[in-house]
Scaffold this motif. Structure first.
Motif, PDB file in Angstrom:
ATOM      1  N   LEU A  10       0.842  -1.263  -0.177  1.00 44.73           N
ATOM      2  CA  LEU A  10      -0.041   0.044   0.037  1.00 44.73           C
ATOM      3  C   LEU A  10       1.030   1.433  -0.093  1.00 44.73           C
ATOM      4  CD1 LEU A  10      -2.851  -0.891   2.569  1.00 44.73           C
ATOM      5  CD2 LEU A  10      -2.935  -0.960  -0.174  1.00 44.73           C
ATOM      6  N   MET A 119      -3.469  -5.428  -4.763  1.00 45.03           N
ATOM      7  CA  MET A 119      -3.947  -4.634  -3.595  1.00 45.03           C
ATOM      8  C   MET A 119      -4.163  -5.879  -2.467  1.00 45.03           C
ATOM      9  SD  MET A 119      -4.686  -1.473  -3.660  1.00 45.03           S
ATOM     10  CE  MET A 119      -4.545  -0.422  -5.018  1.00 45.03           C
ATOM     11  N   LEU A 123      -8.624  -4.368   1.097  1.00 48.65           N
ATOM     12  CA  LEU A 123      -9.051  -3.186  -0.050  1.00 48.65           C
ATOM     13  C   LEU A 123      -9.748  -3.288  -0.992  1.00 48.65           C
ATOM     14  CD1 LEU A 123      -7.943  -0.275   0.876  1.00 48.65           C
ATOM     15  CD2 LEU A 123      -6.111  -0.618  -0.788  1.00 48.65           C
ATOM     16  N   VAL A 127     -11.771  -0.707  -3.767  1.00 47.40           N
ATOM     17  CA  VAL A 127     -11.489  -0.878  -5.284  1.00 47.40           C
ATOM     18  C   VAL A 127     -12.692  -1.039  -5.925  1.00 47.40           C
ATOM     19  CG1 VAL A 127     -10.015  -1.925  -6.926  1.00 47.40           C
ATOM     20  CG2 VAL A 127      -9.141  -1.498  -4.864  1.00 47.40           C
TER      21      VAL A 127
END
Length: 198
Positions: A10, A119, A123, A127
């Protein structure tokens, strides 16, 4: 085996370190066939975003076909690699955070290539929500989706049922095809999918 200090995908530093060390096993060094076929079959050029673009080889292919395409990445090293790779189209590569970036014109396509699987899984809902936010009804999310259940990543694979659940609130899957020209890291574990925003 290469050793890296940065462990959090990240952060831009994670990706900077890998680009600086020329460790980019997700980069095929060219444009995959399904995207070429998709672009050739499109009745008109589409205003397109390539998030997490890496070296952005696809940007040059689409731009040469007359598409209004922007590639973004939050890693300065990735942006530098992309600008070097796309030559005359370097101005279309932007250093930006996908969750904060704003398009200059309404998007008709988001091209997915190893962005979701870069990712961490926690997350993914964010997204998917951002894809839905950026695309108006009728616009498309198209690209390659990586299916795997290995705990470690990136790449972080997803189960098909999980992907369907993630996208079903906002998208309909309108194309699902096998991939014949995968690179090693994705071989046998990816499919070309096209989703239409409802």
């Amino acid at each position: 085996m290469q050793q890296f200090h940065e462990r959090d995908p990240l952060t831009p530093a994670f990706w900077d370190e890998r680009f600086a060390g020329n460790f980019t096993p997700w980069d095929r060094g060219g444009v995959p066939q399904a995207l070429r076929d998709f672009a050739a079959a499109a009745p008109t050029p589409l205003t397109t975003l390539i998030p997490g673009c890496g070296s952005a080889h696809e940007l040059a292919c689409l731009a040469e076909a007359g598409w209004d395409v922007t590639a973004i990445d939050f890693s300065p090293a990735a942006v530098a690699a992309a600008k070097a790779a796309v030559g005359p189209w370097a101005g279309r590569v932007v250093e930006a955070d996908f969750f904060a970036w704003r398009p200059a014109a309404p998007l008709q396509l988001i091209y997915e290539r190893a962005f979701l699987c870069a990712m961490p899984r926690a997350l993914w809902p964010r997204v998917a929500a951002r894809w839905a936010e950026l695309l108006a009804p009728g616009a498309l999310l198209a690209g390659y989706f990586f299916f795997d259940n290995a705990a470690k990543g990136p790449p972080f694979g997803i189960a098909r049922e999980q992907l369907d659940a993630l996208l079903a609130p906002h998208f309909d899957c309108v194309e699902d095809a096998a991939v014949a020209d995968s690179i090693a890291v994705f071989e046998g574990k990816e499919r070309w999918l096209v989703w239409r925003r409802r």
